[in-house]
Design a protein around this motif. Structure first.
Motif, short mmCIF file in Angstrom:
data_model
loop_
_atom_site.label_atom_id
_atom_site.label_comp_id
_atom_site.label_asym_id
_atom_site.label_seq_id
_atom_site.Cartn_x
_atom_site.Cartn_y
_atom_site.Cartn_z
N GLU A 129 -6.49 41.34 35.98
CA GLU A 129 -6.56 39.89 36.04
C GLU A 129 -7.88 39.40 36.85
N THR A 130 -8.66 38.41 36.42
CA THR A 130 -9.77 38.10 37.26
C THR A 130 -9.82 36.42 37.16
N GLY A 131 -9.75 35.72 38.14
CA GLY A 131 -9.63 34.42 38.32
C GLY A 131 -8.17 34.00 37.69
N HIS A 132 -8.16 33.20 36.77
CA HIS A 132 -6.84 32.93 36.21
C HIS A 132 -6.76 33.62 34.60
N PHE A 133 -7.80 34.56 34.43
CA PHE A 133 -7.69 35.01 33.24
C PHE A 133 -6.76 36.38 33.28
N ARG A 134 -6.23 36.89 32.19
CA ARG A 134 -5.37 38.03 32.29
C ARG A 134 -5.41 38.77 30.82
N PHE A 135 -5.80 40.30 30.90
CA PHE A 135 -5.94 40.93 29.66
C PHE A 135 -4.87 42.01 29.86
N GLY A 136 -4.19 42.35 28.89
CA GLY A 136 -3.21 43.36 28.96
C GLY A 136 -3.01 44.41 27.69
N ILE A 137 -2.77 45.41 27.92
CA ILE A 137 -2.08 46.23 26.45
C ILE A 137 -0.79 46.75 26.95
N GLU A 138 0.25 46.44 26.12
CA GLU A 138 1.81 46.75 26.34
C GLU A 138 2.19 47.75 25.14
N TYR A 139 2.74 48.63 25.62
CA TYR A 139 3.41 49.69 24.56
C TYR A 139 5.17 49.30 24.59
N ASN A 140 5.46 48.66 23.77
CA ASN A 140 6.91 48.38 23.69
C ASN A 140 7.61 49.36 23.00
N ASP A 164 7.61 46.03 5.44
CA ASP A 164 8.54 45.34 5.75
C ASP A 164 7.72 44.28 6.60
N ALA A 165 8.30 43.06 6.83
CA ALA A 165 7.76 41.96 7.38
C ALA A 165 8.77 41.85 8.73
N GLN A 166 8.61 42.01 9.95
CA GLN A 166 9.40 41.95 11.03
C GLN A 166 9.20 40.98 12.26
N ALA A 167 10.15 40.35 12.67
CA ALA A 167 9.88 39.63 13.79
C ALA A 167 10.69 39.97 14.95
N ASN A 168 9.94 40.12 16.16
CA ASN A 168 10.84 40.65 17.32
C ASN A 168 10.74 39.49 18.27
N GLY A 169 11.86 39.33 18.74
CA GLY A 169 11.86 38.48 20.26
C GLY A 169 12.38 39.47 21.37
N SER A 170 11.71 39.38 22.45
CA SER A 170 12.26 40.23 23.54
C SER A 170 12.21 39.31 24.84
N PHE A 204 -2.62 40.42 19.58
CA PHE A 204 -2.30 40.97 18.42
C PHE A 204 -1.36 42.16 18.54
N GLY A 205 -0.44 42.50 17.45
CA GLY A 205 0.67 43.31 17.72
C GLY A 205 0.51 44.57 16.73
N LEU A 206 0.69 45.71 16.85
CA LEU A 206 0.27 46.61 16.09
C LEU A 206 1.68 47.68 16.12
N PRO A 207 2.30 47.75 14.83
CA PRO A 207 3.58 48.27 14.70
C PRO A 207 3.22 49.98 14.57
N LEU A 208 4.16 50.64 15.39
CA LEU A 208 3.98 51.96 15.22
C LEU A 208 4.64 52.66 13.98
N GLY A 209 4.24 53.58 13.49
CA GLY A 209 5.08 54.15 12.16
C GLY A 209 4.80 53.72 10.90
N ASN A 245 10.69 50.46 15.55
CA ASN A 245 10.47 49.25 15.78
C ASN A 245 9.55 49.16 17.05
N ASP A 246 8.97 50.36 17.49
CA ASP A 246 8.06 50.33 18.44
C ASP A 246 6.69 49.48 18.22
N TYR A 247 6.05 48.97 19.03
CA TYR A 247 4.47 48.14 18.72
C TYR A 247 3.96 48.18 20.05
N ILE A 248 2.68 48.28 19.70
CA ILE A 248 1.56 47.83 20.86
C ILE A 248 0.99 46.41 20.78
#
Length: 194
Positions: free
Chosen positions: A156-167, A94-100, A43-48, A178-181
């Motif tokens: 990470e545990t086993g082959h499972f991964r969880f992360g929170i990213e601030y773009n 707005d509706a926004q699509a980001n590719g990074s 899930f991506g959460l836009p800031l602003g 255009n920042d998002y979490i």
């Protein structure tokens, strides 16, 4: 289409380089296999905006562990986001699509089964924004490219991964923020213990 072909070629070249490097370090007594590919969604959460709605995201990230506790990678991500700025204004959101396309680095705090990490990356974000007007509906789609960076943490545990990213992407001439979490879950192929 050209960007997808270029990315696929980069991944194939990187896989060949990493495979050669893997054979060179096979006798170093490492705990983990050095090459892996992370696949995640979330899930991506836009800031602003007063009523940010968020949206989905998907990422693929081939990585190579220079040592067991530090890996470098190339993150390829698509995020589809919606943002409400002011429902009473002429432009309601707005509706926004980001590719990074980011070069990344992750540091792992442990070589045990449960492996918390922090990481960062930098590169290019492609942005497509469709303003939504409360009076006329969708407006023309605006596109642009901007450099930005990302910081993250997770485990990470086993082959499972969880992360929170601030773009951190910043402003463009057509979109104020255009920042998002990103909140991501996924797994990885390769890697793991030898």
């Amino acid at each position: 289409m050209k960007k997808i072909t270029l990315c696929a070629a980069l991944i194939m070249v990187a896989a060949g380089v990493f495979a050669q490097a893997d054979s060179a370090v096979a006798t170093t007594g490492r705990i983990f296999k050095p090459f892996k590919v992370d696949v995640s969604a979330g899930f991506g959460l836009p800031l602003g905006g007063n009523g940010s709605k968020g949206g989905g995201l998907f990422a693929v990230e081939p990585k190579y562990a220079i040592m067991d506790k530090f890996a470098i990678g190339l993150r390829l991500e698509i995020a589809a986001l919606a943002r409400v700025t002011d429902p009473n204004a002429d432009v309601a959101g707005d509706a926004q699509a980001n590719g990074s396309y980011l070069l990344t680095g992750d540091y792992f705090f442990s070589n045990q089964k449960f492996r918390p990490f922090i990481g960062a990356g930098g590169g290019v974000y492609t942005i497509a924004v469709a303003p939504i007007s409360s009076s006329t509906g969708n407006e023309d789609v605006l596109t642009g490219t901007k450099s930005g960076f990302m910081i993250r943490g997770g485990f990470e545990t086993g082959h499972f991964r969880f992360g929170i990213e601030y773009n951190i992407v910043g402003q463009t001439e057509f979109s104020a923020n255009n920042d998002y979490i990103g909140f991501k879950v996924g797994g990885f192929f390769g890697g793991g213990r030898k």
